[in-house]
Motif scaffolding. Structure first.
Motif, PDB file in Angstrom:
ATOM      1  N   ARG A  95       0.841  -1.199   0.000  1.00 34.00           N
ATOM      2  CA  ARG A  95       0.000   0.000   0.000  1.00 34.00           C
ATOM      3  C   ARG A  95       0.874   1.246   0.000  1.00 34.00           C
ATOM      4  N   MET A 154      -0.690   4.850  -1.502  1.00 34.21           N
ATOM      5  CA  MET A 154      -2.102   4.895  -1.126  1.00 34.21           C
ATOM      6  C   MET A 154      -2.256   5.011   0.387  1.00 34.21           C
ATOM      7  N   THR A 155      -3.319   5.680   0.797  1.00 30.66           N
ATOM      8  CA  THR A 155      -3.693   5.678   2.209  1.00 30.66           C
ATOM      9  C   THR A 155      -4.541   4.442   2.464  1.00 30.66           C
ATOM     10  N   GLN A 156      -4.780   4.146   3.737  1.00 26.56           N
ATOM     11  CA  GLN A 156      -5.653   3.016   4.052  1.00 26.56           C
ATOM     12  C   GLN A 156      -7.049   3.253   3.493  1.00 26.56           C
ATOM     13  N   ALA A 157      -7.517   4.490   3.552  1.00 27.78           N
ATOM     14  CA  ALA A 157      -8.846   4.814   3.036  1.00 27.78           C
ATOM     15  C   ALA A 157      -8.908   4.599   1.522  1.00 27.78           C
ATOM     16  N   GLU A 158      -7.859   4.986   0.813  1.00 25.68           N
ATOM     17  CA  GLU A 158      -7.830   4.786  -0.643  1.00 25.68           C
ATOM     18  C   GLU A 158      -7.804   3.303  -1.002  1.00 25.68           C
ATOM     19  N   LEU A 159      -7.018   2.524  -0.256  1.00 27.23           N
ATOM     20  CA  LEU A 159      -6.982   1.085  -0.496  1.00 27.23           C
ATOM     21  C   LEU A 159      -8.348   0.469  -0.206  1.00 27.23           C
ATOM     22  N   GLU A 209     -11.263   1.809  -0.378  1.00 21.00           N
ATOM     23  CA  GLU A 209     -12.186   2.157  -1.463  1.00 21.00           C
ATOM     24  C   GLU A 209     -11.886   1.331  -2.711  1.00 21.00           C
ATOM     25  N   ALA A 210     -10.616   1.143  -3.015  1.00 18.51           N
ATOM     26  CA  ALA A 210     -10.223   0.395  -4.219  1.00 18.51           C
ATOM     27  C   ALA A 210     -10.664  -1.066  -4.160  1.00 18.51           C
ATOM     28  N   ASP A 268     -13.224  -2.116  -2.179  1.00 16.44           N
ATOM     29  CA  ASP A 268     -14.608  -2.108  -1.707  1.00 16.44           C
ATOM     30  C   ASP A 268     -14.719  -2.710  -0.304  1.00 16.44           C
ATOM     31  N   SER A 326     -12.252   1.075   5.805  1.00 16.88           N
ATOM     32  CA  SER A 326     -10.886   1.363   6.254  1.00 16.88           C
ATOM     33  C   SER A 326     -10.596   0.691   7.587  1.00 16.88           C
TER      34      SER A 326
END
Length: 49
Positions: A17, A22-27, A29-30, A32, A35
């Motif tokens: 990551r 990427m942030t944890q939130a972005e991962l 979201e990616a 689905d 976080s």
């Protein structure tokens, strides 16, 4: 699944990551997922099925 394997999976998620920038939130979201789930997996607190 053994604790060692769960910890290794969490460590790999963290490393890849960060390499992806990427942030944890972005991962989350990616893939689905929430976080909180990503955080628990990373810490080895969420066993994989």
């Amino acid at each position: 699944m053994s604790h060692d394997l769960t910890a290794t999976i969490g460590q790999n998620i963290h490393e890849y990551r960060q390499k992806a920038g990427m942030t944890q939130a972005e991962l989350a979201e990616a893939v689905d997922a929430g976080s909180t789930f990503i955080s628990r997996v990373k810490r080895g607190g969420k066993p994989m099925k």
